[in-house]
Design an enzyme around this catalytic site. Structure first.
Site, PDB file in Angstrom:
ATOM      1  N   LYS A 265      20.595  25.578 -25.184  1.00 39.68           N
ATOM      2  CA  LYS A 265      19.162  25.518 -24.904  1.00 39.68           C
ATOM      3  C   LYS A 265      18.637  24.117 -25.184  1.00 39.68           C
ATOM      4  CE  LYS A 265      18.005  30.300 -26.229  1.00 39.68           C
ATOM      5  NZ  LYS A 265      17.480  30.752 -24.932  1.00 39.68           N
ATOM      6  N   ARG A 339      22.547  40.703 -23.601  1.00 42.23           N
ATOM      7  CA  ARG A 339      23.033  41.829 -22.797  1.00 42.23           C
ATOM      8  C   ARG A 339      24.507  42.096 -23.054  1.00 42.23           C
ATOM      9  NH1 ARG A 339      21.104  38.765 -17.435  1.00 42.23           N
ATOM     10  NH2 ARG A 339      19.639  37.990 -18.997  1.00 42.23           N
TER      11      ARG A 339
END
Ligand code: BES
Ligand code: MN
Ligand code: ZN
Length: 488
Positions: A265, A339
């Site tokens: 990020k 996920r």
């Protein structure tokens, strides 16, 4: 650990109000001053009455307040006049209580509730808002003074407040976990805080990496393999219901820090990713509340605790991992890690506990913030009957929840060239494709709700019921849904 403020309940007492040195709080229905309030008005030479008749007061919305400094006739430093009709909803009263909790005095506070129909909600709101997280400050703000609540029937109010205390404890447990930075809340220390809840009667089991490896949880393990902290799956069981009843399963994403991994990020705002265990934090808070109030329900909480770090051993973009279910996943983006964790925990939950229904919570996507901002959690479900139960509970607790769609056309985007599915498929409908990914690991016969709390777990500004930072979103709604529908 942060606990709710202690409150001393006392009988309504005019003289004590005159003698209070810190803050006096009155709940005023502008059309109907109580006899006590009329007496206070006289003591203040009419200052209270003038305040209530002022334009400033008349434009105030229900639940907001006006403050008088060093009011004549009282010893108090401040008189807080809360505008609140008796006919308001419990939620408006709770939020009005928040306005009291935000301003409690360092000297002492005396809140006069007399026989307000929502005295319990006012007290609960004040307790929720009075939370603060300053254990890492060497010079923390001065502690609050004594908090006294005067009521016409103080015993009855104290009893009602006691039942709320279990909820506030759960909310605060969640907020503490979410506020804690990642060097302090590691996977190990998170697990230790959960293990400590054995004292409350919760059964706690920890699956270590070796056990998860044996179960084939390569999706979850791949996320944590670049971290020095070991990945863990912690199971919390509360068996308050009948033996024969299958449990409700609550599953939480517990990424203690999300750097993005090799798909790293940008630096700006990355520090916020200490909250990426927010889903696990809510599961932990709900389990704590259920245990504290000895709920007559069977609930199993499962949290996947991992840290997503870049490293020589970290998972790469392009890697293919096989989940416990057997589905192969092409890891397009190592930052779509939540996920991957949930895929294995959801599957394990169903295989092991055969739950009658399952809810997962996760700070899953930035896309849900683009869609809904910080006002609503995104809710996804394969079962409208089940979803509506949570929807009603969230509405009753004032926790924003908005249903999002699922559908085959979204699911089709998960197709991979070389594996069964990809973990990331572009910007369009990013929150929905993430939900579709999760649904691949939900059996069609399991009623299921996915809650994307990326926008609601943490707030940059204070709300009516929480200071800025962690909110504890969902603890109250889930607790209420369980109380309303899943207790014997
Ligand atoms: N933990 C983040 C989602 C998030 C973003 C939570 C902002 C709270 C605030 C999640 O793991 C993530 O990085 N999601 C990616 C998915 C993308 C790579 C498909 C995102 O939202 O950008
Ligand atoms: Mn991520
Ligand atoms: Zn994440």
């Amino acid at each position: 650990m942060t606990h709710p403020i202690a409150i001393d309940f006392k009988a309504t007492d005019f003289d004590a109000i005159l003698l209070e040195k810190g803050r006096v709080v009155l709940i005023v229905d502008p059309d109907a001053l109580t006899v006590l309030q009329t007496k206070i008005d006289k003591s203040t030479h009419g200052a209270l009455g003038r305040a209530i008749k002022s334009d400033a007061f008349s434009v105030l919305p229900q639940g907001k307040s006006l403050e008088l400094s060093f009011p004549v006739g009282l010893l108090a430093e401040t008189l807080q006049v809360v505008k609140l009709a008796k006919s308001v909803t419990p939620l408006v009263a709770r939020r009005a209580g928040g306005g009291i909790g935000a301003n409690l005095s360092k000297v002492s506070s005396l809140i006069s509730l007399e026989d307000h129909p929502h005295a319990d909600e006012l007290t609960f709101g004040a307790a929720l808002r009075a939370y603060s997280f300053d254990q890492h400050k060497t010079k923390p703000p001065a502690p609050l003074g004594q908090v006294k609540v005067q009521a016409n029937d103080p015993e009855a109010l104290a009893a009602k407040t006691a039942s709320h205390a279990a909820l506030a404890e759960g909310v605060f447990f969640t907020r503490d976990l979410v506020n804690e930075p990642a060097n302090i809340l590691t996977t190990d220390s998170f697990a230790a805080r959960l293990v400590a809840m054995r004292d409350l009667g919760l059964e706690i089991e920890i699956l270590e990496e070796s056990q998860m490896l044996a179960l084939g949880m390569h999706a979850l393990l791949g996320v944590g393999q670049g971290s020095e902290s070991p990945s863990k799956l912690v199971v919390l069981r509360w068996n308050g219901g009948k033996k024969e009843n299958a449990p409700l399963a609550l599953v939480g994403k517990g990424v203690v820090f999300d750097t993005g991994g090799i798909s790293i990020k940008p630096a700006g705002g990355m520090e916020e990713m200490t909250m990426d265990m927010g889903g696990a934090g809510v599961v932990a808070g709900v389990m704590r509340s259920l245990a504290l109030r000895k709920a007559r329900a069977n609930v199993v909480g499962l949290v996947g605790l991992v840290e997503n770090m870049p490293d020589g051993r970290a998972q790469r973009p392009g890697d293919i991992v096989t989940s416990m279910k057997g589905t192969t996943i092409e890891v397009i983006n190592t930052d779509a890690e939540g996920r991957l964790v949930l895929a294995d925990v959801l599957w394990y939950a169903q295989e092991t506990y055969k739950p009658h229904a399952m809810i997962n919570l996760a700070t899953l996507t930035g896309a849900i913030i683009v869609a809904l901002g910080h006002e609503n959690t995104g809710g996804f479900s394969n079962n409208t009957l089940f979803y509506d139960k949570l929807d009603k509970a969230a509405e009753a607790e004032g926790e924003g929840l908005w249903r999002m769609p699922l559908g085959d056309a979204y699911d089709a985007k998960l197709t991979s060239r070389i594996a069964d599915i990809v973990n990331s498929c572009g910007r369009d409908a990013g929150a929905i494709t993430a939900a579709q990914f999760l649904q691949r690991f939900v059996k069609p016969e399991t009623p299921w709700i996915h809650l994307d709390i990326a926008g609601t777990a943490l707030m940059k500004t204070a709300t009516d019921l929480a200071p800025k930072g962690a909110t504890g979103w969902g603890v109250l709604a889930l607790n209420r849904m369980i109380a309303d529908h899943f207790e014997d």
